[in-house]
Structure formats: structure tokens, C-alpha cells
Design an enzyme around this catalytic site. Structure first.
Site, PDB file in Angstrom:
ATOM      1  N   GLU A 159      -7.737   4.356   2.147  1.00 55.77           N
ATOM      2  CA  GLU A 159      -7.237   3.055   2.615  1.00 55.77           C
ATOM      3  C   GLU A 159      -7.787   2.591   3.959  1.00 55.77           C
ATOM      4  OE1 GLU A 159      -3.004   2.772   2.426  1.00 55.77           O
ATOM      5  OE2 GLU A 159      -3.019   2.710   0.256  1.00 55.77           O
ATOM      6  N   GLU A 374      -3.158   5.578  -6.254  1.00 52.39           N
ATOM      7  CA  GLU A 374      -1.752   5.507  -5.828  1.00 52.39           C
ATOM      8  C   GLU A 374      -1.108   4.290  -6.456  1.00 52.39           C
ATOM      9  OE1 GLU A 374      -0.751   5.532  -1.615  1.00 52.39           O
ATOM     10  OE2 GLU A 374      -2.295   7.039  -1.221  1.00 52.39           O
TER      11      GLU A 374
HETATM   12  C1  BGP Z   1      -0.333   4.187   1.118  1.00 52.15           C
HETATM   13  C2  BGP Z   1      -0.661   5.490   1.733  1.00 52.15           C
HETATM   14  C3  BGP Z   1       0.299   6.580   1.489  1.00 52.15           C
HETATM   15  C4  BGP Z   1       1.733   6.155   1.307  1.00 52.15           C
HETATM   16  C5  BGP Z   1       1.884   4.903   0.496  1.00 52.15           C
HETATM   17  C6  BGP Z   1       3.227   4.246   0.514  1.00 52.15           C
HETATM   18  O1  BGP Z   1      -0.657   3.181   2.007  1.00 52.15           O
HETATM   19  O2  BGP Z   1      -1.924   5.926   1.316  1.00 52.15           O
HETATM   20  O3  BGP Z   1       0.083   7.536   2.470  1.00 52.15           O
HETATM   21  O4  BGP Z   1       2.487   6.259   2.420  1.00 52.15           O
HETATM   22  O5  BGP Z   1       0.974   3.915   0.850  1.00 52.15           O
HETATM   23  O6  BGP Z   1       3.336   3.403   1.630  1.00 52.15           O
HETATM   24  P1  BGP Z   1       4.545   3.449   2.588  1.00 52.15           P
HETATM   25  O7  BGP Z   1       4.726   4.878   2.917  1.00 52.15           O
HETATM   26  O8  BGP Z   1       4.177   2.626   3.769  1.00 52.15           O
HETATM   27  O9  BGP Z   1       5.687   2.872   1.840  1.00 52.15           O
END
Ligand code: BGP
Length: 467
Positions: A159, A374
Site C-alpha cells: 500500500e 486484502e
Molecule cells: C490496510 C493495511 C492493513 C490493515 C487494513 C485495514 O490498509 O494493509 O495493515 O490494517 O488496511 O485497515 P484499518 O486497520 O485501517 O482498518
């Protein structure tokens, strides 16, 4: 239609969010250590204690048919100062972890950088500083060679845009700078150059595995598609968050359309965006050699024309309706009536995932394959009697996304796998522990794991290859 037998049904983790042992076992510091301590809301210790519990988590993968896991290597566990001295305990830890994956029939998909630049390099400007690029390449080289017998699937970065926007625009990641589009663009470019160099070295050395990069890609829809100003705002948001990186990844240069918009935004910010022609040569070479794109997708945005000043409020607590995103020169992201949202104000638009993978196929026909690296739903899970965790909204969320994904596959997009974020509960960077994502519930007091309803449901999907 069903998912093919070789489609990977996986789940994802990230080192800093689950390992714990953040300042022990020889690990060097990252900026998050001090930042979270100062913030005082939640601690990365012991998180889900993956450093010790990974055999339990991998056994659960095996029992539930999950045959891929995303794992990230904590750079500062290998090189505590980012470069130079090596921490052998960290090196051995990942050997044991990868071996345990294989023992359980779970393929590791390994990311080199998941939001955790070693502090020594972060302090010197992170990826805006060319020295960080060189240090990253050395770290990547070391990992490729050290783990060549255990890792066949690599990702350079996780990301790029969220790192840049959270560090330099939204200010929710250290160093918590706000509204500096110039720095955000420079850091994205720096990461793309580092990515390109790592890919080129991996290919030059002739390793047998595959390598790619992960981008977080949210489809940007104009709020009113008949209003040209909204259409332009959505375009600008897309170029800044998506197209700049997709161009770098698949073309190896920035198209004129991308550059025009980026230069306009940077100039409005009082800055400039310059780069070396040598960077473009590296990027072009990498674009022709990259094996796949990892795509993280949780939400899409509706964007409206906006002429006012910057105003951003991050909903990091789960109080619905508190999010604001108005970026000068770009636009305003709005919640559209009738579109469901999570408690953290993320718009649930499963079709957005379909639109994005179709767009990649059409706009960058040289892409080879996509993994959804993801996707999942942050939810305030509750633990009921008899160890029941009924996360029906999460099941519904994942189901709809998988249905749209299958439609894209039917229409010819080469998607090879899907990873639920996350395997087990862990902390969320700017939200903490009440935003749970796991298929497996973690009792943070005892570190015991409990399958949620979604884990049983996912197991059935994997077995029957259909949703
Ligand atoms: C992405 C990341 C993860 C994870 C996920 C959920 O941006 O790669 O590490 O955290 O999002 O986001 P958040 O934790 O901000 O809800």
C-alpha cells in the site's frame, strides 16, 4: 461458475500488527513504537503474540482449508538500524515461520515492507530520502537470497498510497504531517523506484519465484456523473491515489494525463515534482518483468467538486458519521445516501472491486495476474455464550465481494487468489483493537483463538469453490 481448484483462498497478516515483541529479541525500533506510546490509546504489545503463537495460527489455517497466508517481514528485525548489522535471531525467526507454513500446507506470500520502515531511516525522511531506497534494496537482496528455498511469492511494498497519504496528507501515521501533497508524491515515487530496483535485482539473479507489489485501490465515482465538476474531482482523486501508481507499476512511467494532474496538485501545494530519467529506466524495466499485482480493496469513494480549504477528520474510533475528507484542489469524498457504511465510515460497494480489476485489464493490458491481497470488514465483534462469535455482516461483506470477483474472472480478468484481511484479530494502525477483522477471534487477555462464524463459512466456500 466456480473458483478454479488452483485459486488461492488465503488470509493476511502484517508483522507489526500481530507479532508483538516489538522491542525485544534484537528488533530495532520503528517510528510506531514512540508514536503509539505517546498517543497512549493502544499498544502494539503483545498484539496477537504471533511471534510465539504462529504454530497455532498456521494449524488453524490448515484445519480451515486456508492454503495461503500473507506475512510481512519486519525489516528492523533483520536490520535493526535499517542497514549494516544483522540480527540473527530475527533471521532465524522467519526461517522457522516459513517452515511452519510449509509444514501446514500453507503457502507464504511475503511482503518486505508493510508500513514499518526502521526508525533510523524514517527519521532521515523515509522514502523521500534516496538513502532509504538504497537501504531497502540491500534488505530486499538479503531476504531474496536468505529465504530463496522457502519463499516463492514476494511483494515489495504494501500500500504505497496509504503510506503517503497517512504520513503526509491525513497525518494519521508518523511523522503525522498534514496536507503536504508534494511530500506524498515524492514518497510514492521513492517507493516505486525502490520497488523497481528490487524487482530488477530479483529477476537478474534468476530466482525461481515470483514478485509483485500491493496497491490499495479504491474506485472513485463522481457523486453526480452528469456534473462535469464532480467528474473532474473523481478523476483527480483517482490519479493521485490510483493511476499514479498503476502507471508506475505497469507502464514504468507517468502518462501525460497523470503528470498534468499531479503537477497541478503539487504546484497548488507550493511544491514541485522532479525525478531522474534513470528512475524511469528502472521503472520501465520492472514494469516489463513484474509477475503480478496485489490489490487491497475495502471500499470505494463518491467524490464531489470542492473549492474550499483542506479539512480532514479520520474516524478512528468507530463513531459512525464522523469522517470528513475535503482535499483542496482535489475534491470531497462523501457518504452517498443508500450506500451502507461500516462503523468507521467506509462505504461498502462490492461492485467497486469488480470495476477496479476490469479497469486494470482494460487500461494496462500487459498486467499478468492479480491477487486480491486484502479485503474484509472491520467490525466490533462480540463474544457470546459457548464461544459463539456471530459475524454475519462480515460474511455478507466477503460473500458479495467474492461474487463480484467471480463475475470479473468469468469476464476474463486473471485473478489468481483472494486473501481475507485478516487471519486473526490484530490491531488496526490508526484505530486500535476495537476494530476487529479476523476470521479467528483473539482473546487479548489469554491469547486464545476462537473461530468466528465467518471462519466456518469461509471453510465451506473453500471446499466447494463457490459462494
Ligand atoms: C490496510 C493495511 C492493513 C490493515 C487494513 C485495514 O490498509 O494493509 O495493515 O490494517 O488496511 O485497515 P484499518 O486497520 O485501517 O482498518
Amino acid at each position: 461458475m466456480k473458483f478454479s481448484e488452483d485459486f488461492v483462498f488465503g488470509a493476511a497478516t502484517a508483522a507489526y500488527q500481530c507479532e508483538g515483541c516489538t522491542q525485544s529479541h534484537g528488533k530495532g525500533k520503528v517510528a510506531w513504537d514512540d508514536y503509539l506510546e505517546k498517543q497512549g490509546r493502544f499498544s502494539p504489545e503483545p498484539a496477537s503474540d504471533f511471534y510465539h503463537k504462529y504454530p497455532v495460527d498456521l494449524k488453524l489455517c490448515n484445519q480451515f482449508g486456508i492454503n495461503g497466508i500473507r506475512i510481512s517481514i519486519a525489516w528492523s528485525r533483520i536490520f535493526p538500524e535499517g542497514k549494516g548489522k544483522i540480527n540473527d535471531e530475527g533471521v532465524q525467526f522467519y526461517h522457522k515461520l516459513f517452515q511452519e507454513c510449509h509444514k501446514n500446507g500453507v503457502e507464504p506470500y511475503v511482503t518486505l515492507h508493510h508500513f514499518d520502515t526502521p526508525d533510523a531511516l524514517h527519521k532521515e525522511g523515509d522514502f523521500i530520502n534516496r538513502n532509504t531506497i538504497e537501504a531497502f534494496v540491500e534488505y530486499a537482496k538479503f531476504c531474496f537470497e536468505e529465504y530463496k528455498d522457502e519463499v516463492s511469492y514476494w511483494f515489495t511494498f504494501n500500500e504505497v498510497w496509504p503510506i503517503a497519504t497517512n504520513q503526509y496528507i491525513e497525518g494519521t501515521f508518523p511523522p503525522c504531517i498534514t496536507f503536504d501533497i508534494t511530500k506524498a508524491v515524492a514518497s510514492m515515487h521513492g517507493m516505486m523506484v525502490a520497488h523497481a530496483k528490487a524487482v530488477n535485482i530479483y529477476k537478474e539473479k534468476g530466482y525461481s519465484g515470483k514478485i509483485g507489489i500491493i496497491h490499495s485501490l479504491d474506485t472513485k465515482y463522481p457523486l453526480d456523473e452528469n456534473d462535469e465538476r464532480d467528474v473532474l474531482a473523481a478523476k483527480k482523486d483517482d490519479v493521485l491515489a490510483n493511476q499514479f501508481l498503476l502507471d508506475a507499476t505497469f507502464l514504468g512511467y507517468y502518462s501525460n494525463e497523470t503528470l498534468d494532474i499531479i503537477q497541478e496538485l503539487v504546484e497548488l501545494n507550493g511544491g514541485t515534482f522532479n525525478y531522474d530519467q534513470k528512475d524511469i529506466e528502472e521503472m520501465k524495466k520492472a514494469a516489463s518483468q513484474i509477475d503480478y499485482l496485489g490489490m487491497n480493496n475495502y471500499q470505494s469513494n463518491f467524490v464531489r467538486h470542492y473549492e474550499g480549504e483542506n479539512e480532514i477528520h479520520h474516524n478512528g474510533t468507530g463513531e459512525k458519521g464522523t469522517k470528513k475528507f475535503k482535499l483542496k484542489g482535489v475534491g470531497e469524498r462523501v457518504i452517498k445516501e443508500g450506500i451502507p457504511t461500516t462503523d468507521w465510515d467506509w462505504l461498502i460497494i462490492p461492485e467497486g472491486m469488480y470495476d477496479m480489476v476490469k479497469r486494470i485489464k482494460n487500461q494496462y493490458p500487459n498486467y499478468k495476474a492479480i491477487y486480491i491481497t486484502e479485503n474484509g470488514m472491520g467490525y466490533k465483534d462480540t463474544f457470546e455464550e459457548n464461544n459463539v462469535i456471530d459475524d454475519e455482516p462480515r460474511i455478507d461483506y466477503i460473500k458479495q465481494h467474492l461474487q463480484w470477483l467471480l463475475k470479473a474472472i468469468e469476464e476474463g480478468v486473471n485473478v489468481k487468489g483472494y486473501f481475507v484481511w485478516s487471519l486473526m484479530d490484530m490491531f488496526s494502525w490508526s484505530n486500535g483493537y476495537n476494530k476487529r477483522y479476523g476470521l479467528f477471534y483473539v482473546d487479548y487477555e489469554t491469547q486464545e483463538r476462537f473461530p468466528k462464524a465467518s471462519a466456518y463459512w469461509y471453510k465451506r466456500v473453500i471446499k466447494h469453490r463457490e459462494v
